[in-house]
Scaffold this active site. Structure first.
Site, mmCIF file in Angstrom:
data_model
loop_
_atom_site.group_PDB
_atom_site.id
_atom_site.type_symbol
_atom_site.label_atom_id
_atom_site.label_comp_id
_atom_site.label_asym_id
_atom_site.label_seq_id
_atom_site.Cartn_x
_atom_site.Cartn_y
_atom_site.Cartn_z
ATOM 1 N N GLY A 12 0.489 -1.102 -0.332
ATOM 2 C CA GLY A 12 -0.346 0.009 0.131
ATOM 3 C C GLY A 12 0.779 1.637 0.120
ATOM 4 N N ASP A 14 0.929 3.474 2.675
ATOM 5 C CA ASP A 14 2.944 3.872 3.998
ATOM 6 C C ASP A 14 3.377 2.834 3.554
ATOM 7 O OD1 ASP A 14 0.476 5.568 4.049
ATOM 8 O OD2 ASP A 14 -0.045 5.253 5.803
ATOM 9 N N LEU A 58 -4.564 -11.466 6.588
ATOM 10 C CA LEU A 58 -5.175 -10.738 8.106
ATOM 11 C C LEU A 58 -6.479 -11.751 8.582
ATOM 12 C CD1 LEU A 58 -4.768 -6.920 7.774
ATOM 13 C CD2 LEU A 58 -3.006 -8.904 9.835
ATOM 14 N N SER A 135 -6.739 5.628 12.997
ATOM 15 C CA SER A 135 -7.116 6.177 11.999
ATOM 16 C C SER A 135 -7.357 8.221 12.995
ATOM 17 C CB SER A 135 -7.795 6.403 12.006
ATOM 18 O OG SER A 135 -9.012 7.049 9.918
ATOM 19 N N GLU A 137 -10.511 9.545 11.467
ATOM 20 C CA GLU A 137 -11.144 8.851 11.292
ATOM 21 C C GLU A 137 -12.199 8.383 12.879
ATOM 22 O OE1 GLU A 137 -13.720 8.767 8.718
ATOM 23 O OE2 GLU A 137 -12.053 10.032 7.595
ATOM 24 N N TYR A 159 -15.886 1.825 9.190
ATOM 25 C CA TYR A 159 -14.945 1.856 9.517
ATOM 26 C C TYR A 159 -14.025 2.504 10.333
ATOM 27 C CZ TYR A 159 -9.601 3.618 7.811
ATOM 28 O OH TYR A 159 -8.661 4.221 8.098
ATOM 29 N N PHE A 198 -8.964 7.685 -3.933
ATOM 30 C CA PHE A 198 -9.240 8.419 -2.730
ATOM 31 C C PHE A 198 -9.547 10.442 -2.726
ATOM 32 C CE2 PHE A 198 -7.328 5.200 -0.377
ATOM 33 C CZ PHE A 198 -7.761 5.141 0.897
ATOM 34 N N ARG A 227 -10.243 18.406 6.308
ATOM 35 C CA ARG A 227 -9.122 17.566 6.518
ATOM 36 C C ARG A 227 -8.210 18.139 6.919
ATOM 37 N NH1 ARG A 227 -13.203 15.562 6.952
ATOM 38 N NH2 ARG A 227 -14.317 13.410 5.944
ATOM 39 N N PRO A 289 -23.510 8.694 4.120
ATOM 40 C CA PRO A 289 -24.449 9.022 4.391
ATOM 41 C C PRO A 289 -23.981 9.492 6.205
ATOM 42 C CG PRO A 289 -23.885 6.100 4.170
ATOM 43 C CD PRO A 289 -22.710 7.725 3.828
#
Length: 344
Positions: A12, A14, A58, A135, A137, A159, A198, A227, A289
């Site tokens: 990924g 990161d 995972l 995160s 989030e 998430y 993204f 953000r 949502p």
């Protein structure tokens, strides 16, 4: 003695930056991959000759135990996740299994291989150190701005909820078993390697395609969402620093500067001498949502303890991404034309 690191999510954004950083520091770096046909292995192709790969998933406890036992790492960085927040509403169960239970499985693998189920007296220097990618989030409907390590969590997506579980289970294993486990609460961090789904990369890619005549408009959701965006290459350095401290501690990582999606579009289009207002269309179907309106980091603790600070301003980051996408799209266009000419 050479340190050894195991990275989940090594292919990924990161993971690739972290692998490069650790290799530059002299680490023996191992990446966990699900299979030979991993479509993102190309992201680490530039360092593939220096990387070692081990198979694991995972979702599979036994494979994780086997991977940790084989690698015998000094440090484990759990970056593997389903990372696109909007998808978590469509795939809530899978997101929870990977982003939440996946953390538990890695912790369990470390616990079993380390023998922490037998005793909590393992010498700190001999422990496997664990980094969990938490995160911003998790803050969701934030109780305060900016957010720090003590801000109450109020996630607004499956998430964010799953990440909150991973965050708390890491803390629980630290307190229950004496494990050296930390969570980095990273705010949004971008780069040319960011997935095209993204918003920052969606914008930079669209700018390149519009500039080259391949696209007419860019559809976005909430332009007013705020953000704290930084450069991923800076943030992986903070991950490593967290595992070098004498005591395990969680840290918020971010720039402390807020920008709207509208700002991102403005900067990106301007980098290509275009006016975003001529091309951006607001699409209500792209609004989440349950929206997270404002996220901004208070990274005071990280600056004080780790000596960490970001080096790439947001404006420079967006221009970097546009330039990269312009070069990449132009190369693809040239290749397509060359292939067409060859066929005809």
């Amino acid at each position: 003695m050479t340190k050894r690191a195991l990275i989940t999510g090594v292919t990924g954004q990161d993971g690739s930056y972290l692998a490069e950083h650790l290799l530059a520091l002299g680490y023996d770096v191992w990446g966990l991959v699900r299979g030979q046909a991993n479509p993102r292995k190309s992201r680490v192709s530039r360092i593939a000759a220096e990387l070692n790969f081990v198979h694991g998933d995972l979702l599979d406890q036994a494979s994780l135990v086997g991977a940790v036992d084989l690698v015998q790492p000094d440090e484990v960085y759990n970056l593997g996740a389903i990372s696109f927040v909007p998808m978590s509403w469509q795939q809530a169960e899978l997101t929870t299994d990977v982003n939440g239970m996946g953390v538990l499985r890695v912790l369990e693998a470390i616990r079993m291989v380390s023998g922490l189920d037998k005793s909590r007296t393992t010498a700190p220097g001999s422990q496997i150190r664990f980094y969990q990618a938490s995160s911003s989030e998790m803050f969701g409907k934030a109780a305060e701005t900016p957010q720090n390590e003590k801000t109450i969590l109020h996630p607004r997506s499956p998430y964010g909820v799953a990440k909150a579980y991973g965050h708390y289970i890491t803390r629980n294993y630290r307190e229950s078993y004496g494990m050296y486990g930390v969570s980095g609460i990273l705010f949004n961090h971008e780069s040319p390697r960011r997935g095209i789904e993204f918003v920052t990369r969606k914008i930079s890619n669209a700018v390149a395609r519009i500039k080259l005549g391949l696209q007419d408009e860019l559809r976005l959701g909430n332009l007013d969402a705020v953000r704290d965006w930084g450069f991923a290459g800076d943030y992986v350095q903070a991950m490593h620093l967290m595992l070098q401290q004498d005591e395990a501690c969680d840290y918020v990582i971010g720039t402390g500067r807020m920008h709207t999606v509208r700002d991102a579009a403005d900067i990106a289009f301007a980098a290509a001498d275009l006016d975003w207002r001529d091309y951006v269309v607001v699409d209500p179907s792209l609004v989440r949502p349950a929206e997270v309106e404002t996220l901004c980091a208070d990274a005071t603790l990280a600056r004080a303890d780790l000596g960490w600070k970001p080096s790439v301003p947001f404006e420079e980051l967006m221009r970097m991404m546009v330039e990269s996408d312009l070069h990449q799209t132009a190369r693809e266009l040239d290749l397509g034309e060359a292939l067409t000419a060859a066929v005809w």
